[in-house]
Design a protein around this motif. Structure first.
Motif, PDB file in Angstrom:
ATOM      1  N   UNK A  79      42.655  32.505  38.198  1.00 16.65           N
ATOM      2  CA  UNK A  79      42.390  33.206  39.483  1.00 16.65           C
ATOM      3  C   UNK A  79      41.863  32.385  40.507  1.00 16.65           C
ATOM      4  N   UNK A  80      41.907  30.995  40.395  1.00 10.22           N
ATOM      5  CA  UNK A  80      41.806  30.284  41.803  1.00 10.22           C
ATOM      6  C   UNK A  80      40.368  30.310  42.154  1.00 10.22           C
ATOM      7  N   UNK A  81      39.884  29.729  43.277  1.00  9.84           N
ATOM      8  CA  UNK A  81      38.730  29.646  43.783  1.00  9.84           C
ATOM      9  C   UNK A  81      38.031  30.780  43.830  1.00  9.84           C
ATOM     10  N   UNK A  82      38.642  31.622  44.436  1.00 13.86           N
ATOM     11  CA  UNK A  82      38.081  32.955  45.017  1.00 13.86           C
ATOM     12  C   UNK A  82      38.270  34.155  43.910  1.00 13.86           C
ATOM     13  N   UNK A  83      38.784  33.975  42.868  1.00 10.56           N
ATOM     14  CA  UNK A  83      38.574  35.127  41.734  1.00 10.56           C
ATOM     15  C   UNK A  83      39.734  35.947  41.790  1.00 10.56           C
ATOM     16  N   UNK A  84      40.872  35.520  42.550  1.00  8.97           N
ATOM     17  CA  UNK A  84      42.023  36.501  42.802  1.00  8.97           C
ATOM     18  C   UNK A  84      43.195  35.776  42.738  1.00  8.97           C
ATOM     19  N   UNK A  85      44.232  36.262  41.907  1.00 10.67           N
ATOM     20  CA  UNK A  85      45.670  35.452  41.807  1.00 10.67           C
ATOM     21  C   UNK A  85      46.455  36.459  42.705  1.00 10.67           C
ATOM     22  N   UNK A  86      47.331  35.760  43.594  1.00 14.42           N
ATOM     23  CA  UNK A  86      48.431  36.613  44.400  1.00 14.42           C
ATOM     24  C   UNK A  86      49.799  36.084  43.975  1.00 14.42           C
ATOM     25  N   UNK A  87      50.814  36.895  43.698  1.00 21.21           N
ATOM     26  CA  UNK A  87      52.028  36.573  43.010  1.00 21.21           C
ATOM     27  C   UNK A  87      53.118  37.360  43.942  1.00 21.21           C
ATOM     28  N   UNK A  88      54.186  36.590  44.115  1.00 20.49           N
ATOM     29  CA  UNK A  88      55.243  37.409  44.987  1.00 20.49           C
ATOM     30  C   UNK A  88      56.334  37.618  43.971  1.00 20.49           C
ATOM     31  N   UNK A  89      56.782  38.921  44.074  1.00 17.57           N
ATOM     32  CA  UNK A  89      58.004  39.379  43.302  1.00 17.57           C
ATOM     33  C   UNK A  89      59.427  39.301  44.165  1.00 17.57           C
ATOM     34  N   UNK A  90      59.362  38.596  45.361  1.00 17.11           N
ATOM     35  CA  UNK A  90      60.559  38.616  46.034  1.00 17.11           C
ATOM     36  C   UNK A  90      60.159  38.162  47.421  1.00 17.11           C
ATOM     37  N   UNK A  91      61.171  38.194  48.496  1.00 14.57           N
ATOM     38  CA  UNK A  91      60.713  37.611  49.691  1.00 14.57           C
ATOM     39  C   UNK A  91      60.363  38.835  50.479  1.00 14.57           C
ATOM     40  N   UNK A  92      59.947  38.393  51.842  1.00 17.55           N
ATOM     41  CA  UNK A  92      59.541  39.709  52.809  1.00 17.55           C
ATOM     42  C   UNK A  92      57.963  39.528  52.943  1.00 17.55           C
ATOM     43  N   UNK A  93      57.203  38.988  52.074  1.00 19.82           N
ATOM     44  CA  UNK A  93      55.795  38.751  51.900  1.00 19.82           C
ATOM     45  C   UNK A  93      55.542  37.443  53.091  1.00 19.82           C
ATOM     46  N   UNK A  94      54.204  37.656  53.578  1.00 25.87           N
ATOM     47  CA  UNK A  94      53.752  36.461  54.509  1.00 25.87           C
ATOM     48  C   UNK A  94      52.278  36.722  54.728  1.00 25.87           C
TER      49      UNK A  94
END
Length: 514
Positions: A232-247
């Motif tokens: 979960x990293x340092x802040x307790x949350x993991x962020x994952x991309x399923x494709x392009x378009x996010x930023x």
């Protein structure tokens, strides 16, 4: 000119809906000894009453003092409430709301002494004197942090870095904003610190920085849904991309005194088999495309030096498989305070993280002081979660942190009072002094300092007083904006008292380092 990026690899494994996110107490945890005032007649209550008068002055004077108005309602749907423990689901949820400025959560800057009204000048100790000092049976729990503070005060390179974990109060940067600003005013603005990639909860907010992120990130969190691999990293949350378009974008503040400059951005992400490409822009120009694919799974950092000043960083996955945790913003010297707020969390939830990964993330961040501010949601559990297990699980978390950061200082900030109301009568929840007593005991056992929030508020019955004075929230559990300002001011004053006492006896030390 902008400096080169630097990579810092650090061990763990891979992904994963919105989740909801005992012994007798010592005498200090209770009120009502013979001849001692309590409730509305206690010294702390008198202080609260005086502060309430000061808070009311700007409203009585109308628009002439708008910056001194500390009471701000939360937007509809953002009410901070203590959350029930989540159901243990495993997987991910998709963030469907974009991350943007939430002015209703912004804490106004503390006005400098020169702008204080005549009323506040008559009683400056209301904000500057803590009703309770730091408790440190060892006498040395904060030595390492105080050494970094002294280096900062002497203008030496390096930052005095604080990582402050907590529940919804910290997630909205309430108490932490006041503490950060007060320390930076004296010791230097060393940058804003760690932030999650995007808002993992509606009430997640950071003062003195500009943030934006698109919806669509897939997240797993220590409050659920849980990651299968526990990363979960340092802040307790993991962020994952399923494709392009996010930023996601992070930039210096556009107004105010604090957060107006940065000289170093750091991207905290996961290198792992199946990782994708992550484009990094600074001030609109592509700085690098990071390959997050790796043979082994491990924490990694990419550091980007920039000329000290106003800047913006953007991270943009170019496809699926990018897994990121957050971004840091720092400068070359001063104080940095990470507000690591996890809405709905209990301190035991930090142990959801894979042990090796957690230690790795802590060591990479390398704070000089770790602060843990929990108890709000534990009070929602009451004693349905057995208090002996509460004590044992808290001790496990703190011992993990101590092993990962053997040179760092440690502080526990005790729980606030919490009330129930029947008719016009407020009564404190009986579990609160028990939680406070356990935190005090565990802090001493693991070598941390302790600050007694419950006692500082006035002890038994104090939340009712705070609500009546405009310092407590309608949920009878959280502080109002003004109450958060008061708590942050008291914690700051307690730390400074401890620091000044330490300076009188501490030997001269070499450079405290970064």
């Amino acid at each position: 000119m902008s400096g080169p990026s630097r990579s810092h690899p650090g061990a763990g494994s891979d992904p994963a809906t919105p989740g909801a996110s005992s012994g007798p107490a010592p005498p200090e945890a209770h009120r009502g000894r013979a001849g001692e005032p309590s409730g509305l007649r206690s010294p702390a209550a008198a202080v609260v009453a005086t502060l309430a008068l000061l808070v009311a002055v700007p409203y009585a004077l109308g628009v002439r003092l708008p910056r001194l108005r500390l009471l701000h309602p939360l937007a509809e749907g953002l009410s901070l409430v203590a959350a029930p423990a989540p159901v243990a689901s495993v997987g991910e949820t998709q963030l469907v709301i974009e991350t943007k400025e939430q002015e209703e959560l912004r804490q106004p800057e503390e006005p400098p002494p020169a702008t204080r009204t005549a009323a506040s000048a008559a009683a400056p100790e209301v904000l500057e004197r803590p009703p309770k000092p730091l408790e440190d049976p060892s006498g040395h729990a904060l030595d390492a942090f105080f050494a970094r503070l002294r280096a900062a005060e002497e203008g030496k390179p390096g930052v005095a870095r604080i990582s402050y974990w907590g529940d919804s109060i910290v997630a909205s940067d309430f108490v932490t904003a006041t503490l950060r600003r007060k320390l930076q005013r004296r010791f230097g603005d060393g940058g804003h610190g760690f932030m999650l990639v995007a808002n993992a909860w509606p009430g997640y907010f950071h003062n003195d920085v500009t943030r934006f992120a698109t919806p669509g990130w897939q997240v797993s969190r220590v409050v659920g849904p849980f990651a299968k691999d526990g990363l979960y990293g340092f802040g307790g949350v993991s962020f994952r991309s399923e494709g392009p378009g996010l930023f996601a974008r992070f930039a210096t503040a556009r107004s105010g005194t604090f957060g107006r400059a940065v000289s170093r951005f750091v991207v905290d992400y996961l290198e792992h088999p199946g990782g994708g490409k992550l484009e990094v822009k600074i001030d609109g120009a592509v700085r690098e495309v990071v390959e997050t694919q790796g043979e082994a799974t491990r924490s990694a950092l990419r550091t980007y030096d920039v000329p000290d000043g106003e800047h913006e960083l953007e991270i943009r996955p170019l496809g699926a498989g990018v897994r990121a945790f957050g971004v840091w913003m720092e400068r070359e010297r001063g104080v940095v305070l990470d507000a690591v707020g996890i809405q709905g969390a209990r301190i035991r939830f930090l142990d959801q993280t894979d042990d090796v990964h957690w230690a790795e993330q802590l060591a990479l961040r390398d704070p000089a002081l770790t602060i843990f501010h929990y108890g709000m949601n534990e009070s929602e559990d009451g004693e349905k979660y057995p208090l002996d297990e509460y004590q044992a699980s808290m001790k496990v978390v703190l011992e993990q942190v101590r092993r990962a950061l053997p040179r760092a200082s440690c502080l526990l900030v005790g729980p606030m009072d919490r009330a129930d109301k029947k008719g016009e009568v407020y009564s404190s929840r009986p579990v609160i002094p028990k939680l406070a007593a356990i935190q005090r005991r565990v802090a001493a056992e693991v070598g941390c300092a302790y600050w007694d929030t419950y006692g500082a508020m006035g002890g038994q019955g104090s939340m009712g007083v705070w609500v009546q004075r405009g310092l407590g929230g309608k949920d009878l559990a959280h502080p109002s904006s003004a109450g958060a300002e008061l708590l942050g001011s008291w914690i700051h004053a307690a730390l400074i008292d401890g620091y000044e006492a330490w300076k009188r006896t501490a030997p001269a030390a070499p450079d405290a380092g970064p």
